[in-house]
Design a protein around this motif. Structure first.
Motif, mmCIF file in Angstrom:
data_model
loop_
_atom_site.group_PDB
_atom_site.id
_atom_site.type_symbol
_atom_site.label_atom_id
_atom_site.label_comp_id
_atom_site.label_asym_id
_atom_site.label_seq_id
_atom_site.Cartn_x
_atom_site.Cartn_y
_atom_site.Cartn_z
ATOM 1 N N UNK A 8 0.816 -1.213 0.000
ATOM 2 C CA UNK A 8 0.000 0.000 0.000
ATOM 3 C C UNK A 8 0.856 1.271 0.000
ATOM 4 N N UNK A 9 2.185 1.102 -0.189
ATOM 5 C CA UNK A 9 3.057 2.268 -0.305
ATOM 6 C C UNK A 9 3.706 2.720 0.985
ATOM 7 N N UNK A 10 3.380 2.071 2.119
ATOM 8 C CA UNK A 10 4.019 2.466 3.372
ATOM 9 C C UNK A 10 5.495 2.112 3.324
ATOM 10 N N UNK A 11 6.293 2.917 3.987
ATOM 11 C CA UNK A 11 7.731 2.675 4.005
ATOM 12 C C UNK A 11 8.039 1.447 4.847
ATOM 13 N N UNK A 12 9.148 0.802 4.559
ATOM 14 C CA UNK A 12 9.605 -0.324 5.357
ATOM 15 C C UNK A 12 10.249 0.156 6.643
ATOM 16 N N UNK A 13 10.725 -0.766 7.437
ATOM 17 C CA UNK A 13 11.361 -0.470 8.723
ATOM 18 C C UNK A 13 12.726 0.154 8.495
ATOM 19 N N UNK A 14 13.043 1.204 9.228
ATOM 20 C CA UNK A 14 14.377 1.795 9.156
ATOM 21 C C UNK A 14 14.663 2.530 10.456
ATOM 22 N N UNK A 15 15.938 2.713 10.720
ATOM 23 C CA UNK A 15 16.391 3.434 11.907
ATOM 24 C C UNK A 15 17.506 4.367 11.465
ATOM 25 N N UNK A 16 17.456 5.607 11.906
ATOM 26 C CA UNK A 16 18.534 6.554 11.615
ATOM 27 C C UNK A 16 19.257 6.861 12.919
ATOM 28 N N UNK A 17 20.574 6.689 12.871
ATOM 29 C CA UNK A 17 21.425 6.966 14.028
ATOM 30 C C UNK A 17 22.473 7.993 13.620
ATOM 31 N N UNK A 18 23.150 8.608 14.600
ATOM 32 C CA UNK A 18 24.232 9.541 14.262
ATOM 33 C C UNK A 18 25.332 8.850 13.453
ATOM 34 N N UNK A 19 26.248 9.625 12.897
ATOM 35 C CA UNK A 19 27.310 9.112 12.033
ATOM 36 C C UNK A 19 28.134 8.000 12.677
#
Length: 115
Positions: A63-74
């Motif tokens: 349905x177009x929803x984004x998958x799982x992701x995590x953003x962390x610092x560099x």
């Protein structure tokens, strides 16, 4: 050949097995694999057909929803753990998500103002 090129360099990060929830809650740090090299024994195992690592990427929903992701610092180290909250209904979950999005937007605006 060109279609196989990435628009930016690929970064590989590792976490202990079965730590997805800890990573998502920003409790578990990731380890950069930049410059990682396989040992001779690992190369020999790979040449013999052994699986050295697994990767099962999250797939976006149909349905177009984004998958799982995590953003962390560099550096891959989380700044602070995230609070885990449970919803008793879809409506409550949607309201919680909207509140979190508003809070994230406010944090981004504060960070931009501080620059």
């Amino acid at each position: 050949e060109q279609m196989h090129r990435l628009s930016r360099p690929l970064q590989l990060w590792a976490a202990p097995a079965d730590s997805e929830v800890s990573v998502a809650r920003k409790v578990q740090a990731l380890e950069s694999l930049e410059g990682a090299r396989l040992s001779r024994a690992m190369r020999e195992d790979a040449d013999a057909g052994a699986t050295l690592a697994g990767f099962d990427p999250d797939q976006p929903e149909s349905d177009g929803r984004a998958g799982f992701s995590v953003r962390l610092p560099e550096d891959g180290v989380p700044v602070a753990p995230l609070e885990v909250r449970f919803a008793s209904s879809v409506a409550e979950a949607e309201a919680m998500a909207a509140q979190e999005q508003e809070a994230m937007a406010a944090q981004q605006q504060e960070a931009m103002a501080a620059q």
